[in-house]
Write an enzyme that holds these catalytic residues in place. Structure first.
Site, PDB file in Angstrom:
ATOM      1  N   SER A 191      58.298  39.363  51.414  1.00  0.00           N
ATOM      2  CA  SER A 191      58.143  40.712  50.881  1.00  0.00           C
ATOM      3  C   SER A 191      59.514  41.347  50.614  1.00  0.00           C
ATOM      4  CB  SER A 191      57.282  41.547  51.833  1.00  0.00           C
ATOM      5  OG  SER A 191      56.753  42.673  51.185  1.00  0.00           O
ATOM      6  N   ASP A 246      51.382  38.882  49.418  1.00  0.00           N
ATOM      7  CA  ASP A 246      52.467  39.153  50.355  1.00  0.00           C
ATOM      8  C   ASP A 246      52.529  38.144  51.511  1.00  0.00           C
ATOM      9  OD1 ASP A 246      54.066  40.428  52.464  1.00  0.00           O
ATOM     10  OD2 ASP A 246      53.878  42.257  51.279  1.00  0.00           O
TER      11      ASP A 246
END
Length: 292
Positions: A44, A158
């Protein structure tokens, strides 16, 4: 003959939205204190900051992010109108590509791995080749917010869903130390701080009303309906943060790094990138506390 006395580091950069700007401060502290970063594993925001650093463009990125305003954040949100995610992410990625360059991971200055999640097959995906910003776009695909990124026929989201502090990609590194930065640290009591206050849940201002009207034109939503959508996202985001924090503790207990740096998960809201200077300073100070 010059002797390099710097300690070599495998740096693990965790996920956590705008809190991840603290990664910049950590890197600055390491550079100033005779550590040489030889490898980065991130997911991320950690994949983003780590990738920019590996590309040798951290100075440019830091200048850019320190100058970001709330209005700039809004202009970078290209709404998708899809149920799979609120924002497409193309504008953000294109802006960053212009800033950093359209690079391939193989051409970076140091070893780099971005971690994403193959949600259908319930497994981590380590991205260590190909276009840098494809890897970053996959890794930052926060559920509900960004649409998933299709990579080689697989929809990726993610990396923090399964591994918020991805140490495993560094296991084969030949370095002196592994340093992990966890953005899901325990909540710090700061009086009236609101945990994960999201940009669109703040007090009404001309730009939030403008965006609400813009959406209303396409979706038939009222301004209050728009706020409710963001309210629902805020709750989901807090749940995601709590989940990541729990997973991170488990992962770090099973695979401890040599040193940990923890940033409280209520240090700032997920989209509060306009607080860059504050977060960078926080990362620098936390590095000093943990490693100094």
């Amino acid at each position: 003959m010059l002797v390099n006395n710097k300690k070599t580091v495998s740096l693990v950069l965790g996920s956590g939205g705008a809190r991840g700007l603290a990664h910049i401060g950590v890197i600055r502290w390491l550079e100033e204190n005779d550590f040489e970063i030889k490898s980065i594993s991130g997911c991320s925001i950690g994949a983003l900051v780590g990738g920019v650093y590996a590309a040798g463009k951290l100075d440019d990125f830091e200048d850019w992010v320190r100058a970001i305003t709330k209005m700039d954040i809004v202009t970078l949100l290209d709404f998708s109108w899809k149920r799979s995610g609120l924002v497409k992410g193309d504008k953000i990625i294109n802006t960053l590509t212009e800033l950093v360059g359209d690079l391939h991971i193989e051409d970076l200055l140091i070893k780099y791995t971005a971690v994403a999640t193959d949600i259908r097959n319930e497994k981590e995906v380590w991205l260590n080749s190909g276009r840098l910003f494809d890897a970053i776009r996959a890794s930052i695909s926060l559920p509900l917010f960004f649409t998933p990124f299709r990579y080689k026929g697989v929809d990726l989201i993610d990396g923090g869903v399964l591994n918020p502090v991805p140490i495993a990609p560094t296991f084969s590194d030949i370095t002196d130390l592994t340093i992990a930065v966890n953005l899901g640290g325990k909540v710090e009591d700061k009086g009236e701080m609101v945990i994960n206050k999201v940009l669109m849940n703040q007090v009404k201002s001309p730009y939030t009303e403008k965006i609400a009207k813009f959406i209303e034109g396409f979706k038939g939503l009222t301004a209050s309906g728009f706020e409710n959508e963001w309210g629902a996202y805020d709750v989901a985001n807090q749940a995601f943060d709590a989940m990541q924090s729990t997973i991170a503790r488990q992962k770090l207990a099973a695979y401890p790094a040599d040193y940990f740096i923890e940033i409280a998960r209520n240090a700032c809201g997920t989209l509060e990138f306009d607080r860059a200077s504050e977060m960078i300073e926080l990362g620098y100070n936390k590095a000093q506390e943990s490693l100094g």
